[in-house]
Design a protein around this motif. Structure first.
Motif, PDB file in Angstrom:
ATOM      1  N   GLN A 385     -46.178  49.305  -7.786  1.00 18.06           N
ATOM      2  CA  GLN A 385     -47.101  49.120  -8.908  1.00 18.06           C
ATOM      3  C   GLN A 385     -46.330  48.930 -10.215  1.00 18.06           C
ATOM      4  N   ILE A 386     -45.268  49.699 -10.372  1.00 19.14           N
ATOM      5  CA  ILE A 386     -44.435  49.588 -11.583  1.00 19.14           C
ATOM      6  C   ILE A 386     -43.768  48.220 -11.649  1.00 19.14           C
ATOM      7  N   ILE A 387     -43.254  47.759 -10.517  1.00 15.82           N
ATOM      8  CA  ILE A 387     -42.558  46.460 -10.482  1.00 15.82           C
ATOM      9  C   ILE A 387     -43.532  45.320 -10.746  1.00 15.82           C
ATOM     10  N   TYR A 392     -45.675  41.109 -14.510  1.00 16.53           N
ATOM     11  CA  TYR A 392     -46.773  40.542 -15.284  1.00 16.53           C
ATOM     12  C   TYR A 392     -46.454  40.533 -16.779  1.00 16.53           C
ATOM     13  N   LEU A 393     -45.860  41.626 -17.252  1.00 18.65           N
ATOM     14  CA  LEU A 393     -45.539  41.742 -18.677  1.00 18.65           C
ATOM     15  C   LEU A 393     -44.228  41.049 -19.041  1.00 18.65           C
ATOM     16  N   GLN A 394     -43.549  40.490 -18.022  1.00 16.12           N
ATOM     17  CA  GLN A 394     -42.295  39.750 -18.217  1.00 16.12           C
ATOM     18  C   GLN A 394     -41.212  40.615 -18.862  1.00 16.12           C
ATOM     19  N   LYS A 395     -41.032  41.790 -18.256  1.00 14.03           N
ATOM     20  CA  LYS A 395     -39.952  42.667 -18.726  1.00 14.03           C
ATOM     21  C   LYS A 395     -39.379  43.422 -17.534  1.00 14.03           C
ATOM     22  N   ASP A 396     -38.255  44.076 -17.739  1.00 15.35           N
ATOM     23  CA  ASP A 396     -37.602  44.801 -16.657  1.00 15.35           C
ATOM     24  C   ASP A 396     -38.393  46.061 -16.306  1.00 15.35           C
ATOM     25  N   PRO A 397     -38.503  46.365 -15.019  1.00 15.59           N
ATOM     26  CA  PRO A 397     -39.229  47.583 -14.625  1.00 15.59           C
ATOM     27  C   PRO A 397     -38.457  48.837 -15.019  1.00 15.59           C
TER      28      PRO A 397
END
Length: 415
Positions: A385-387, A392-397
């Protein structure tokens, strides 16, 4: 017992163990479909020694069904005559099987018994090595080891998400080094049953040379898994009205290996139907299959059966059937310590920085906010879910309190 290097090819039709006319018919169908073929190639396709194929050709030639077109590597190249073409079309209308020659039922039974799954020898070290990627306590491992040593059925039961299916599938690692022989097909009373399945069976490097019996294929011990799609028809011979030959049922394809019934109790057949169907096989290690004409045939039932369910076993089956399943293992919820270890491994797999304090807060959140016990599936599901949110937010998990809280809101039902 695992497979030897090779099975030596027989050199006479009598030793093949199946009807001579069946072999002649199979050879004629091959020649017709390929058009022109050398006897070397025909021998490879049929899995038979060149001496036998030469004898079959001479019979077809005598009956004016085949003729010589030339020579290749000191053997004849042949094709069908006009009469041969007509005869081949008649044969294909009756039976469209064109593949390696079948083995006899007697040879099949001997081979299955010789490489039985009941003789698997394992040690605690073997089990720890096979299950090193899972977080299981010693008690659980000892129960699993005992069940494998018995070679009989095992019942894995417990709440959903506790790892029953993962444990069942991981059992195959105990057999990774084993090799067994599977026939491409078996002949019974002139009927052909195909056994080798390229989807279910995994080939290993095959022996070479003309002295190898090409009717057998060397594979890993099979692992066949069925779930909600299982029907009572899948447990008997499947006759194809178009091709006019049989396909082996799933348990026959699993012989000498592992057969997993996942989500037991949720199949398209009722538990009572399946249990009644398998009372004798589980007890006596033999199964009875029915040909289209109604004749019963006896085959070995040499499989290590694993039933996995999140339903109450006592409500699905009676005491008599439970007795036939020698080992019952409850796969329970995980402890906080086990939860931490599973989470740490999942973070390593997905290259996330593991934070014990964050995981402690997650454990508290699962219990207090969502009223859920700790399940073995939670660490992976929360990390995914975190990944996905990070993608989606285009950033590193990142594993922190905020991302874990959002993952839980997405994953768990609100109390």
């Amino acid at each position: 017992m695992t497979a030897t290097t090779k099975i030596l090819a027989t050199r006479s039709i009598e030793e093949v163990g199946v009807r001579k006319n069946l072999l002649e018919d199979l050879a004629l169908k091959f020649v017709y479909l390929i058009g022109e073929i050398s006897l070397h190639e025909l021998a490879r396709n049929m899995g038979l020694h060149l001496i036998i194929v030469e004898e079959l050709f001479q019979r077809l030639r005598k009956d004016q069904l085949c003729q010589v077109t030339g020579m290749e590597k000191n053997v004849h190249c042949i094709t069908t005559t006009s009469a041969g073409k007509s005869r081949a079309l008649e044969l294909l209308a009756n039976n469209q099987y064109v593949g390696p020659a079948p083995v006899s039922l007697e040879d099949y039974v001997k081979r299955v018994n010789a490489q039985t799954v009941r003789n698997i020898k394992i040690t605690p070290q073997d089990l720890h090595h096979a299950f090193e990627e899972l977080v299981l306590d010693t008690r659980m491992l000892n129960q699993v080891g005992t069940s494998v040593t018995s070679g009989r059925a095992v019942f894995l039961y417990g709440a959903t998400g506790t790892g029953k299916t993962t444990i069942a599938v991981t059992l195959t690692r105990l057999f990774e080094q084993d090799r067994i022989w599977l026939p491409y097909a078996v002949e019974i009373d002139g009927q052909i049953i195909t056994v080798y399945d390229s989807v279910l069976h995994h080939k290993v490097k095959q022996p070479t040379g003309s002295d190898h019996d090409g009717r057998w294929v060397m594979c890993h011990r099979p692992c066949v898994m069925v779930g909600g799609e299982l029907t009572i028809e899948m447990l008997d011979l499947q006759f194809n009205n178009s091709t006019k030959f049989y396909t082996a049922p799933v348990q026959m394809k699993a012989n000498n290996g592992l057969f997993i019934v996942d989500d037991f109790g949720r199949q398209r057949l009722s538990p009572e139907e399946m249990l009644n169907r398998w009372v004798v096989p589980l007890d006596r290690r033999i199964d009875f299959l029915t040909l289209a004409g109604g004749k019963k045939i006896e085959i070995p039932f040499d499989i290590f059966v694993v039933f996995a369910t999140n339903l109450d076993p006592t409500k699905m089956m009676d005491e008599a059937f439970l007795r036939r399943i020698q080992t019952k293992i409850k796969v329970d919820f995980v402890t906080p310590a086990q939860f931490h270890e599973i989470f740490r491994r999942v973070c390593a797999q997905y290259e996330l920085r593991y934070d014990a304090a964050v995981v402690d807060s997650l454990i508290k959140m699962i219990g207090q906010d969502f009223k859920e016990p700790l399940r073995a599936c939670h660490p992976r599901d929360v990390v995914l879910q975190i990944i996905w949110a990070a993608q989606y937010l285009q950033k590193d998990p990142v594993l922190d309190h905020d991302t874990v809280a959002q993952a839980c809101r997405n994953y768990f039902l609100a109390p």
